[in-house]
Design a protein around this motif. Sequence first.
Motif, short mmCIF file in Angstrom:
data_model
loop_
_atom_site.label_atom_id
_atom_site.label_comp_id
_atom_site.label_asym_id
_atom_site.label_seq_id
_atom_site.Cartn_x
_atom_site.Cartn_y
_atom_site.Cartn_z
N CYS A 95 0.34 -1.10 0.36
CA CYS A 95 -0.01 0.24 0.50
C CYS A 95 0.73 1.20 0.18
N HIS A 96 1.90 1.58 0.36
CA HIS A 96 2.34 2.45 0.87
C HIS A 96 3.24 2.92 0.19
N ARG A 97 4.10 1.55 -0.35
CA ARG A 97 4.84 1.43 -1.72
C ARG A 97 4.62 1.83 -3.14
N TYR A 98 3.07 1.58 -3.11
CA TYR A 98 2.56 2.12 -4.58
C TYR A 98 1.60 3.46 -4.25
N ALA A 99 1.15 3.02 -3.73
CA ALA A 99 1.02 4.61 -3.70
C ALA A 99 1.66 5.91 -4.08
N ALA A 100 2.81 5.88 -3.29
CA ALA A 100 4.25 6.44 -3.69
C ALA A 100 3.99 6.76 -5.39
N LEU A 101 3.81 5.55 -6.72
CA LEU A 101 4.01 5.53 -6.95
C LEU A 101 3.02 5.90 -7.63
N GLY A 102 1.66 6.22 -7.11
CA GLY A 102 0.41 6.37 -8.44
C GLY A 102 -0.81 5.92 -8.08
N LEU A 103 -0.47 4.76 -7.07
CA LEU A 103 -1.65 3.81 -7.24
C LEU A 103 -2.08 3.94 -6.02
N ARG A 104 -3.10 4.60 -5.71
CA ARG A 104 -3.61 4.47 -4.08
C ARG A 104 -5.01 3.05 -3.79
N GLN A 105 -5.51 3.15 -4.79
CA GLN A 105 -5.92 1.60 -4.85
C GLN A 105 -5.63 0.15 -4.88
N LEU A 106 -5.80 -0.88 -4.42
CA LEU A 106 -4.58 -1.52 -4.84
C LEU A 106 -5.87 -3.03 -5.01
N LEU A 107 -5.99 -4.28 -5.59
CA LEU A 107 -6.79 -5.16 -6.33
C LEU A 107 -7.16 -5.88 -4.75
N PRO A 108 -8.62 -5.55 -4.84
CA PRO A 108 -9.50 -6.10 -3.78
C PRO A 108 -9.61 -7.36 -3.68
N LEU A 109 -8.99 -7.61 -1.93
CA LEU A 109 -7.92 -8.99 -1.69
C LEU A 109 -9.71 -10.31 -2.62
N GLU A 110 -10.96 -9.72 -2.24
CA GLU A 110 -12.09 -10.46 -2.44
C GLU A 110 -12.16 -11.23 -3.38
N ARG A 111 -10.99 -10.49 -4.81
CA ARG A 111 -11.14 -10.18 -6.21
C ARG A 111 -9.80 -11.15 -6.93
N VAL A 112 -9.15 -11.68 -5.83
CA VAL A 112 -7.58 -12.80 -5.82
C VAL A 112 -8.30 -14.36 -5.50
N MET A 113 -8.72 -15.08 -6.24
CA MET A 113 -9.62 -16.34 -6.42
C MET A 113 -8.14 -17.48 -5.94
N VAL A 114 -8.12 -18.16 -4.75
CA VAL A 114 -6.42 -18.57 -4.09
C VAL A 114 -7.05 -20.11 -4.94
N ALA A 115 -6.31 -21.30 -5.36
CA ALA A 115 -6.21 -22.37 -5.10
C ALA A 115 -5.82 -23.73 -4.22
N VAL A 116 -6.51 -24.18 -3.18
CA VAL A 116 -5.63 -24.07 -1.90
C VAL A 116 -5.36 -25.53 -1.74
N SER A 117 -5.97 -26.94 -2.77
CA SER A 117 -6.54 -27.78 -3.01
C SER A 117 -6.35 -28.35 -4.45
N SER A 118 -6.48 -29.66 -4.77
CA SER A 118 -5.56 -30.73 -5.71
C SER A 118 -6.61 -31.55 -5.92
N ARG A 119 -7.70 -32.30 -6.39
CA ARG A 119 -7.56 -33.46 -7.00
C ARG A 119 -6.75 -34.40 -7.77
N ARG A 120 -6.06 -33.61 -8.80
CA ARG A 120 -5.09 -34.18 -9.60
C ARG A 120 -4.16 -34.64 -8.44
N HIS A 121 -3.43 -35.20 -9.29
CA HIS A 121 -2.63 -36.74 -8.16
C HIS A 121 -0.89 -35.12 -8.44
#
Length: 368
Positions: A95-121
């Motif tokens: 947040c701090h570093r990107y604001a200094a670069l001109g980006l004051r809004q980060l990617l909303p966390l809920e718009r990141v989908m994380v694969a936490v497991s897999s049934r593929r061997h």
Amino acid sequence: MVLPGLPPRGTPGVAPGSDPSQDNGLIGHLLAPNEHLIGADPAPLLTALNALRTTNDLADRHPDHTFLPLPQALSQWQKAGVDISPFRDGHAMTCHRYAALGLRQLLPLERVMVAVSSRRHGAFGGFHHPDQGYRHLQMRAVVTMYGRMSEGIPQVPALAVLDLLRAYAHDCLHYGSYRSYLLHEEKVVRSQYGLNFRRRDGRSYSVPDRVLSPTTRNLGVVMEGACDREARSITRRTAAEHGIVVADGTDGFAFRDVTGQLAPADTATLAGHCAGRTSEPAAYLARMGTYETNVNDRYAGFLAEIGQTEAEDLHTVVLSTVISGNMSTLCTWLDRRYGPGAFAALFMSPGYLSLGDPPDRTGLTLAG
């Protein structure tokens, strides 16, 4: 310097006279912070974007994986005893570093989908897992948990948290990059992406790098390299503050990768050791080596070659330009050191402006 086909206004690609902010809040809800629309009537474009950005079907490309929104993934890990504080601290640093670069809004966390497991061997996840990353049309990111994915909890927790931080910090810069959109043959296309351009007829502003090039003249590589350099810097600082070190084997390579500390000997080892191996960890390491060679090493070579003693300053200017879309800052930086027209001299493909074609009055259109 004004790029061909662009208005000399410092806001490339935005149609003069259009005011996409006058939308009763709808555009602001659908667009990332530095996205803009081209056209007098934004309604058809908004309708198309709304359809893309309110449907979450990206996980369908990985039918064997189980996905959770990033906050839920972190909560699940924390309940299992994983220390997620490095991600939180790294998020604050981002947040701090990107604001200094001109980006004051980060990617909303809920718009990141994380694969936490897999049934593929044998499934093995992480930053270099195939077909993942930020998807600008959907305004979402798809990532996978680092390591073997047979369980919902990472086998090397600290490294998995750092890998997730690297991916998130990287994708935040893609999310926050300047984009202008238009409708072309009923499809949503970008007319500008950061500092990268392509004419509507398909001609690219820059050309692919030669296979063995130690530097780059490709704008896509410059932008990707800049985003990852910044993300890995944040991850490296976070790892140091939390005293995280992983030294051996596949995990050792992955730790040096997420923190930007892969040595040339590592890259050579990755290329030789993984050749011909078919296991998912070996394939992961092979992709890691290819990415390091084709993106990070070339971007580092570009900074050293063009930035020289001002390499870090050039890196900051590149990132600020990617975020703002204002080409004048980068062009002025280059012109002062290499003479007028330096940006075109460095990057413009010889075939980009060919004679005999009808005038392209619509500016530039990016593909990909």
